[in-house]
Scaffold this active site. Structure first.
Site, PDB file in Angstrom:
ATOM      1  N   HIS A  36      64.799  51.742 -16.617  1.00  0.00           N
ATOM      2  CA  HIS A  36      63.825  50.757 -16.140  1.00  0.00           C
ATOM      3  C   HIS A  36      63.934  50.626 -14.626  1.00  0.00           C
ATOM      4  O   HIS A  36      65.029  50.479 -14.070  1.00  0.00           O
ATOM      5  CB  HIS A  36      64.076  49.390 -16.789  1.00  0.00           C
ATOM      6  N   SER A  37      62.794  50.694 -13.931  1.00  0.00           N
ATOM      7  CA  SER A  37      62.709  50.523 -12.482  1.00  0.00           C
ATOM      8  C   SER A  37      63.582  51.578 -11.793  1.00  0.00           C
ATOM      9  O   SER A  37      63.341  52.772 -11.955  1.00  0.00           O
ATOM     10  CB  SER A  37      63.104  49.088 -12.113  1.00  0.00           C
ATOM     11  N   MET A  38      64.608  51.188 -11.059  1.00  0.00           N
ATOM     12  CA  MET A  38      65.494  52.183 -10.458  1.00  0.00           C
ATOM     13  C   MET A  38      66.065  53.117 -11.515  1.00  0.00           C
ATOM     14  O   MET A  38      66.241  54.321 -11.288  1.00  0.00           O
ATOM     15  CB  MET A  38      66.635  51.487  -9.704  1.00  0.00           C
ATOM     16  N   SER A  89      60.333  53.207 -17.593  1.00  0.00           N
ATOM     17  CA  SER A  89      59.756  51.868 -17.656  1.00  0.00           C
ATOM     18  C   SER A  89      59.744  51.189 -16.293  1.00  0.00           C
ATOM     19  O   SER A  89      60.695  51.309 -15.517  1.00  0.00           O
ATOM     20  CB  SER A  89      60.593  51.037 -18.647  1.00  0.00           C
TER      21      SER A  89
END
Length: 253
Positions: A97-99, A125
């Protein structure tokens, strides 16, 4: 016992599943840690064994220096995880997720490029496709402005950054993570060849659904996209993500 069944400083099992048919390696967002994914073991079917990735600079690795270069971290991750992934005995999937989406993607590419066993599927994500550049540099802000910006994302408990002692412990890791994500530069290369699913939050202003869906161009395999109610951290607020994740993992087996 397979190599993937052995915990290390880098990976831990959220709950042993003897009948597992897939092992899910979870890569955290900036400021996040392995504990964010520990509860997932009880929310996913019995055939999914959850293995959160433990990055330096947080939780039990609090005093290990955090990375500021995503390239350096991916290089280290490949060295640490290539063996366990190859010896898992069952398909391995990546969720980020993200990073963490960048980490999962670049690690999959590094494994492919080095002839190692690749994940059977990727679930990416809350992150725009890697060619999208925002130009923002939150990591360069003075401490108070940086803390305020991080808190607006909504994932880090306010108490952790309001308390002076906790803030002193958290800030170096947070700033390192944001530096790593904000200085990342995508290097063009061959597309992956595996199922890829993207997730986005309908109200996420930084990683809007249309930008997240552009990950579809980074694989020759089948793609799909889920949009969930909520902002950047919808995955902690909407229980339907577990049904979607179960379906996504089934596609990779």
């Amino acid at each position: 016992m397979t190599r993937a069944a052995v915990e290390s400083a880098w990976i831990s099992c959220a709950g042993r599943r003897p009948a597992a048919t897939v092992r899910l390696f979870c890569f955290p967002y900036a400021g996040g840690g392995a504990t964010a994914f520990q509860p997932w073991s009880t929310r996913l079917p019995a055939n999914v064994e959850v293995w959160p990735v433990c990055l330096p600079g947080r939780e039990q690795r609090l005093f290990d220096p955090a990375y500021t270069s995503l390239d350096d971290l991916v290089r280290e991750l490949r060295g640490e995880l290539a063996g366990p992934i190859a010896g898992s005995g069952v398909p391995v999937a990546f969720f980020g997720h993200s990073m963490g989406a960048l980490l999962a993607f670049e690690l999959a590419r590094a494994l492919r490029d080095n002839g190692d066993t690749q994940p059977s599927t990727l679930v990416l994500s809350g992150r725009a496709a890697p060619h999208h550049v925002t130009g923002r540099r939150l990591s360069a802000l003075p401490d108070d402005e940086f803390v305020a910006a991080v808190q607006r994302f909504g994932a880090t408990p306010a108490a952790a950054l309001d308390d002076p002692e906790l803030r002193e412990l958290c800030l170096p890791m947070l700033r390192a993570d944001f530096t790593m994500a904000e200085t990342y530069t995508y290097r063009p290369g061959p597309a992956l060849d595996l199922p890829l699913t993207t997730w986005s939050g309908r109200q996420d202003r930084g990683a809007t659904p249309d930008l997240v869906e552009k990950w579809a161009g980074y694989t020759t395999g089948p793609v799909r996209h889920h949009t969930f109610p909520g902002g950047h951290f919808f995955l902690h607020a909407d229980g339907s993500v577990f049904d979607a994740l179960s379906e996504d993992l089934d596609r990779g087996r």
